[in-house]
Design an enzyme around this catalytic site. Structure first.
Site, short mmCIF file in Angstrom:
data_model
loop_
_atom_site.label_atom_id
_atom_site.label_comp_id
_atom_site.label_asym_id
_atom_site.label_seq_id
_atom_site.Cartn_x
_atom_site.Cartn_y
_atom_site.Cartn_z
N GLU A 266 1.32 -1.13 -0.23
CA GLU A 266 -0.56 0.08 0.28
C GLU A 266 0.45 1.23 -0.18
OE1 GLU A 266 -3.25 -0.22 -0.96
OE2 GLU A 266 -3.40 -2.27 -0.32
N HIS A 269 1.74 2.22 -3.57
CA HIS A 269 0.30 3.05 -4.07
C HIS A 269 0.27 4.78 -3.36
CE1 HIS A 269 -1.40 -0.20 -5.86
NE2 HIS A 269 -2.12 -1.05 -4.76
#
Length: 309
Positions: A266, A269
Protein backbone atom coordinates in the site's frame (compact mmCIF):
# COMPACT_ATOMS: atom_id res chain seq x y z
CA UNK A 1 -3.99 -0.77 -3.00
CA UNK A 2 -4.86 7.02 -10.06
CA UNK A 3 -7.94 6.42 -8.26
CA UNK A 4 -8.86 9.91 -9.33
CA UNK A 5 -9.84 10.73 -5.75
CA UNK A 6 -11.20 7.24 -5.14
CA UNK A 7 -9.00 4.72 -3.25
CA UNK A 8 -7.67 1.44 -4.51
CA UNK A 9 -10.47 -0.01 -2.81
CA UNK A 10 -12.06 -2.31 -2.62
CA UNK A 11 -15.47 -3.08 -3.18
CA UNK A 12 -18.54 -1.11 -3.80
CA UNK A 13 -20.42 -4.02 -5.22
CA UNK A 14 -20.71 -6.29 -2.18
CA UNK A 15 -20.34 -3.97 0.78
CA UNK A 16 -23.89 -2.69 0.65
CA UNK A 17 -25.12 -5.97 2.16
CA UNK A 18 -22.65 -6.05 5.05
CA UNK A 19 -23.33 -4.23 8.31
CA UNK A 20 -20.66 -2.45 10.35
CA UNK A 21 -19.26 -4.50 13.23
CA UNK A 22 -17.13 -3.96 16.32
CA UNK A 23 -13.54 -5.13 16.63
CA UNK A 24 -11.01 -5.88 19.31
CA UNK A 25 -7.53 -7.26 19.74
CA UNK A 26 -7.62 -11.00 20.35
CA UNK A 27 -4.35 -12.80 21.00
CA UNK A 28 -1.67 -11.84 18.46
CA UNK A 29 -4.13 -10.99 15.71
CA UNK A 30 -6.50 -8.16 14.96
CA UNK A 31 -9.89 -9.77 14.48
CA UNK A 32 -13.52 -8.81 14.16
CA UNK A 33 -15.95 -9.70 16.94
CA UNK A 34 -19.60 -9.93 15.95
CA UNK A 35 -22.67 -11.53 17.46
CA UNK A 36 -23.00 -13.78 14.43
CA UNK A 37 -19.34 -14.80 14.38
CA UNK A 38 -17.67 -12.92 11.55
CA UNK A 39 -15.08 -15.66 11.04
CA UNK A 40 -17.91 -17.98 9.90
CA UNK A 41 -19.18 -15.60 7.24
CA UNK A 42 -18.56 -16.71 3.67
CA UNK A 43 -16.01 -14.88 1.59
CA UNK A 44 -17.44 -11.93 -0.35
CA UNK A 45 -15.98 -13.64 -3.40
CA UNK A 46 -17.78 -16.89 -2.56
CA UNK A 47 -20.21 -16.50 -5.47
CA UNK A 48 -17.39 -17.54 -7.82
CA UNK A 49 -17.49 -21.21 -6.85
CA UNK A 50 -21.14 -21.53 -7.86
CA UNK A 51 -20.48 -20.27 -11.38
CA UNK A 52 -17.18 -22.06 -12.01
CA UNK A 53 -17.14 -23.53 -15.50
CA UNK A 54 -19.43 -20.90 -17.01
CA UNK A 55 -18.68 -19.72 -20.51
CA UNK A 56 -20.08 -17.53 -23.26
CA UNK A 57 -23.76 -18.24 -23.87
CA UNK A 58 -24.52 -19.48 -20.33
CA UNK A 59 -27.19 -17.85 -18.18
CA UNK A 60 -26.55 -18.69 -14.54
CA UNK A 61 -27.37 -16.86 -11.32
CA UNK A 62 -24.18 -15.18 -10.08
CA UNK A 63 -22.82 -14.07 -13.44
CA UNK A 64 -24.01 -10.55 -12.66
CA UNK A 65 -21.69 -10.58 -9.62
CA UNK A 66 -18.84 -11.68 -11.87
CA UNK A 67 -19.54 -8.70 -14.12
CA UNK A 68 -19.49 -6.40 -11.10
CA UNK A 69 -16.19 -7.91 -9.91
CA UNK A 70 -14.51 -7.47 -13.30
CA UNK A 71 -15.95 -4.00 -13.77
CA UNK A 72 -14.65 -2.89 -10.38
CA UNK A 73 -11.13 -4.13 -11.06
CA UNK A 74 -10.89 -2.50 -14.48
CA UNK A 75 -11.74 -5.25 -16.96
CA UNK A 76 -15.24 -4.09 -18.01
CA UNK A 77 -16.58 -0.68 -18.94
CA UNK A 78 -20.21 -1.13 -17.88
CA UNK A 79 -19.83 1.91 -15.65
CA UNK A 80 -19.54 4.06 -18.79
CA UNK A 81 -22.27 2.33 -20.77
CA UNK A 82 -25.39 4.55 -20.93
CA UNK A 83 -27.46 1.36 -21.11
CA UNK A 84 -26.37 -0.73 -18.11
CA UNK A 85 -29.08 -3.35 -18.52
CA UNK A 86 -26.51 -6.08 -19.28
CA UNK A 87 -24.86 -5.50 -15.91
CA UNK A 88 -28.07 -6.63 -14.22
CA UNK A 89 -28.39 -9.83 -16.19
CA UNK A 90 -26.90 -13.22 -15.38
CA UNK A 91 -25.91 -13.86 -18.98
CA UNK A 92 -22.35 -14.64 -20.07
CA UNK A 93 -22.08 -12.41 -23.12
CA UNK A 94 -19.25 -11.76 -25.57
CA UNK A 95 -18.00 -8.73 -23.68
CA UNK A 96 -17.78 -10.72 -20.46
CA UNK A 97 -15.80 -13.39 -22.28
CA UNK A 98 -13.34 -10.72 -23.45
CA UNK A 99 -13.08 -9.39 -19.89
CA UNK A 100 -12.38 -12.87 -18.51
CA UNK A 101 -9.67 -13.34 -21.15
CA UNK A 102 -8.11 -10.00 -20.21
CA UNK A 103 -8.10 -11.04 -16.55
CA UNK A 104 -6.50 -14.36 -17.46
CA UNK A 105 -3.80 -12.66 -19.51
CA UNK A 106 -3.05 -10.24 -16.68
CA UNK A 107 -2.60 -13.06 -14.17
CA UNK A 108 -0.67 -15.32 -16.56
CA UNK A 109 -3.47 -17.88 -16.87
CA UNK A 110 -4.60 -19.78 -19.93
CA UNK A 111 -6.75 -17.23 -21.81
CA UNK A 112 -9.77 -19.45 -22.47
CA UNK A 113 -12.47 -16.91 -21.73
CA UNK A 114 -14.11 -19.61 -19.60
CA UNK A 115 -14.44 -19.28 -15.85
CA UNK A 116 -12.25 -22.32 -15.23
CA UNK A 117 -10.80 -23.57 -11.96
CA UNK A 118 -7.48 -21.68 -12.03
CA UNK A 119 -9.30 -18.44 -12.87
CA UNK A 120 -11.78 -18.86 -10.01
CA UNK A 121 -8.91 -19.67 -7.64
CA UNK A 122 -7.08 -16.47 -8.60
CA UNK A 123 -10.21 -14.31 -8.41
CA UNK A 124 -11.00 -15.66 -4.94
CA UNK A 125 -7.57 -14.70 -3.58
CA UNK A 126 -7.56 -11.94 -0.94
CA UNK A 127 -6.26 -8.80 -2.59
CA UNK A 128 -5.68 -5.09 -2.62
CA UNK A 129 -8.75 -3.13 -3.57
CA UNK A 130 -7.27 -1.02 -6.34
CA UNK A 131 -8.11 -2.00 -9.92
CA UNK A 132 -5.52 -3.88 -11.96
CA UNK A 133 -5.87 -1.97 -15.22
CA UNK A 134 -7.55 1.18 -16.41
CA UNK A 135 -11.19 0.55 -17.36
CA UNK A 136 -11.38 0.10 -21.09
CA UNK A 137 -13.51 -1.25 -23.91
CA UNK A 138 -12.50 -4.67 -25.19
CA UNK A 139 -11.34 -4.80 -28.78
CA UNK A 140 -8.49 -6.76 -30.29
CA UNK A 141 -6.18 -3.76 -30.02
CA UNK A 142 -7.57 -1.94 -26.99
CA UNK A 143 -5.79 -3.74 -24.18
CA UNK A 144 -2.21 -2.69 -23.59
CA UNK A 145 -0.54 -4.25 -20.59
CA UNK A 146 2.96 -3.48 -19.37
CA UNK A 147 4.65 -6.75 -18.54
CA UNK A 148 6.19 -5.63 -15.23
CA UNK A 149 5.64 -2.61 -12.96
CA UNK A 150 2.99 -0.09 -13.87
CA UNK A 151 2.52 3.59 -13.06
CA UNK A 152 -0.79 5.33 -12.62
CA UNK A 153 -2.37 7.19 -15.48
CA UNK A 154 -0.96 10.70 -15.53
CA UNK A 155 2.02 9.56 -13.41
CA UNK A 156 0.95 11.34 -10.18
CA UNK A 157 3.86 11.81 -7.77
CA UNK A 158 4.91 13.76 -4.69
CA UNK A 159 6.76 17.02 -5.26
CA UNK A 160 9.24 16.12 -2.51
CA UNK A 161 10.55 12.87 -1.09
CA UNK A 162 10.42 14.21 2.46
CA UNK A 163 7.05 13.02 3.73
CA UNK A 164 5.51 12.74 7.18
CA UNK A 165 3.22 9.94 8.24
CA UNK A 166 1.02 9.29 11.26
CA UNK A 167 -1.24 6.59 12.66
CA UNK A 168 -4.91 6.97 13.47
CA UNK A 169 -5.87 7.20 17.16
CA UNK A 170 -7.11 3.59 17.31
CA UNK A 171 -4.22 2.03 15.40
CA UNK A 172 -2.96 -0.99 17.43
CA UNK A 173 0.39 -0.13 19.00
CA UNK A 174 1.86 -3.58 18.30
CA UNK A 175 1.45 -3.07 14.56
CA UNK A 176 3.30 0.24 14.47
CA UNK A 177 6.86 -1.23 14.34
CA UNK A 178 6.24 -3.44 11.26
CA UNK A 179 4.60 -0.58 9.38
CA UNK A 180 7.50 1.67 10.40
CA UNK A 181 9.81 -0.96 8.92
CA UNK A 182 7.85 -0.93 5.68
CA UNK A 183 8.36 2.83 5.35
CA UNK A 184 12.06 2.33 6.11
CA UNK A 185 12.43 -0.33 3.42
CA UNK A 186 10.96 1.97 0.79
CA UNK A 187 13.29 4.76 1.94
CA UNK A 188 16.29 2.46 1.59
CA UNK A 189 15.13 1.19 -1.79
CA UNK A 190 14.87 4.77 -3.02
CA UNK A 191 18.56 5.36 -2.17
CA UNK A 192 17.47 8.00 0.32
CA UNK A 193 15.21 9.94 -2.04
CA UNK A 194 12.28 9.24 0.27
CA UNK A 195 12.63 10.26 3.90
CA UNK A 196 9.59 9.22 5.91
CA UNK A 197 9.27 10.90 9.31
CA UNK A 198 6.64 9.78 11.82
CA UNK A 199 4.65 12.57 13.42
CA UNK A 200 2.03 12.68 16.13
CA UNK A 201 -0.17 15.02 14.08
CA UNK A 202 -2.51 12.69 12.20
CA UNK A 203 -4.42 15.45 10.46
CA UNK A 204 -1.26 17.30 9.49
CA UNK A 205 0.65 14.30 8.14
CA UNK A 206 1.21 13.75 4.43
CA UNK A 207 0.40 10.05 4.86
CA UNK A 208 -2.35 8.84 7.19
CA UNK A 209 -2.42 5.17 8.24
CA UNK A 210 -5.44 3.65 9.98
CA UNK A 211 -7.63 0.62 10.48
CA UNK A 212 -11.13 0.97 9.10
CA UNK A 213 -14.10 -1.29 8.52
CA UNK A 214 -16.99 -1.68 6.08
CA UNK A 215 -18.31 1.78 5.08
CA UNK A 216 -15.72 4.20 6.45
CA UNK A 217 -16.78 7.21 4.37
CA UNK A 218 -14.01 7.32 1.81
CA UNK A 219 -16.17 6.19 -1.11
CA UNK A 220 -14.87 2.62 -1.11
CA UNK A 221 -16.23 0.53 1.75
CA UNK A 222 -14.55 -2.67 2.85
CA UNK A 223 -16.46 -5.94 2.58
CA UNK A 224 -15.91 -7.71 5.88
CA UNK A 225 -13.60 -10.65 6.41
CA UNK A 226 -12.07 -12.02 3.20
CA UNK A 227 -11.87 -10.39 -0.19
CA UNK A 228 -10.23 -6.99 0.02
CA UNK A 229 -7.52 -6.54 2.66
CA UNK A 230 -6.47 -2.89 2.38
CA UNK A 231 -6.41 0.08 0.07
CA UNK A 232 -4.57 3.33 -0.36
CA UNK A 233 -4.86 6.53 -2.36
CA UNK A 234 -2.52 7.83 -5.00
CA UNK A 235 -0.26 10.87 -4.58
CA UNK A 236 -1.04 13.36 -3.16
CA UNK A 237 -3.98 12.22 -1.06
CA UNK A 238 -2.02 10.04 1.33
CA UNK A 239 -4.60 7.81 3.05
CA UNK A 240 -3.85 4.14 3.75
CA UNK A 241 -6.54 1.93 5.25
CA UNK A 242 -6.29 -1.64 6.54
CA UNK A 243 -9.49 -3.65 6.86
CA UNK A 244 -10.02 -4.23 10.59
CA UNK A 245 -12.20 -7.27 9.89
CA UNK A 246 -9.24 -9.28 8.60
CA UNK A 247 -6.89 -11.45 10.68
CA UNK A 248 -3.60 -9.56 10.92
CA UNK A 249 -0.30 -10.70 12.38
CA UNK A 250 3.41 -9.90 12.34
CA UNK A 251 5.29 -12.35 10.18
CA UNK A 252 4.25 -15.58 8.49
CA UNK A 253 1.49 -16.83 10.79
CA UNK A 254 -0.93 -19.42 9.33
CA UNK A 255 -4.37 -18.14 8.32
CA UNK A 256 -3.43 -14.51 8.89
CA UNK A 257 -2.02 -11.70 6.80
CA UNK A 258 1.35 -10.14 7.49
CA UNK A 259 0.82 -6.45 8.20
CA UNK A 260 4.29 -5.46 6.98
CA UNK A 261 3.77 -7.16 3.61
CA UNK A 262 0.49 -5.34 3.04
CA UNK A 263 2.02 -2.07 4.27
CA UNK A 264 4.83 -2.39 1.72
CA UNK A 265 2.25 -2.88 -1.03
CA UNK A 266 0.00 0.00 0.00
CA UNK A 267 2.90 2.41 0.56
CA UNK A 268 3.88 1.59 -3.01
CA UNK A 269 0.49 2.92 -4.08
CA UNK A 270 0.88 6.00 -1.84
CA UNK A 271 4.11 6.97 -3.61
CA UNK A 272 2.82 6.29 -7.12
CA UNK A 273 3.05 2.61 -8.14
CA UNK A 274 0.16 0.74 -9.74
CA UNK A 275 -0.14 -3.06 -9.64
CA UNK A 276 2.61 -5.10 -11.23
CA UNK A 277 2.22 -8.15 -13.45
CA UNK A 278 5.33 -9.68 -11.90
CA UNK A 279 3.98 -12.18 -9.36
CA UNK A 280 6.99 -11.94 -7.05
CA UNK A 281 6.74 -8.14 -6.86
CA UNK A 282 5.27 -6.54 -3.76
CA UNK A 283 2.97 -4.65 -6.15
CA UNK A 284 1.30 -7.87 -7.38
CA UNK A 285 -2.36 -7.36 -6.51
CA UNK A 286 -3.27 -10.49 -4.48
CA UNK A 287 -1.91 -12.07 -1.32
CA UNK A 288 -1.93 -15.48 0.33
CA UNK A 289 -2.32 -15.84 4.10
CA UNK A 290 0.59 -17.05 6.16
CA UNK A 291 3.32 -15.68 3.88
CA UNK A 292 5.57 -12.64 3.76
CA UNK A 293 6.90 -10.71 0.78
CA UNK A 294 9.47 -7.98 0.25
CA UNK A 295 10.50 -5.47 -2.36
CA UNK A 296 11.90 -6.74 -5.66
CA UNK A 297 13.91 -5.13 -8.43
CA UNK A 298 10.64 -4.71 -10.34
CA UNK A 299 9.19 -2.54 -7.56
CA UNK A 300 12.38 -0.51 -7.23
CA UNK A 301 12.68 0.03 -10.98
CA UNK A 302 9.15 1.34 -11.03
CA UNK A 303 9.70 3.97 -8.39
CA UNK A 304 13.02 4.99 -9.99
CA UNK A 305 11.25 5.43 -13.30
CA UNK A 306 8.61 7.67 -11.70
CA UNK A 307 10.97 9.86 -9.67
CA UNK A 308 14.11 9.73 -11.76
CA UNK A 309 16.65 8.95 -9.05
Amino acid sequence: MAFKLLPFSCILFLASSILPVLSHIQGPHLRANTLSGNERNPSPFGFLKAIQGCRKGDTVKGIRDLKLYLAHFGYLHYQKNPNDRDLKEDHFDEELEAAVKSYQVYYHLNATGTLDGPTVSQMAMPRCGYHDIETHEHTHNSLHIVSRYQLFQGRPRWASGQLTYAYGPTFPARFIPPVDRAFGKWATASSGYFRFSRTTSYQGANLKVSFQRVDHRDGSPFNGSGGVLAHAFTPRDGRLHFDADERWAIGAVPNTFDIETLALHEIGHLIGLDHSQFESAIMWGSFAPGVTKGLTSDDIQGIRDLYGF
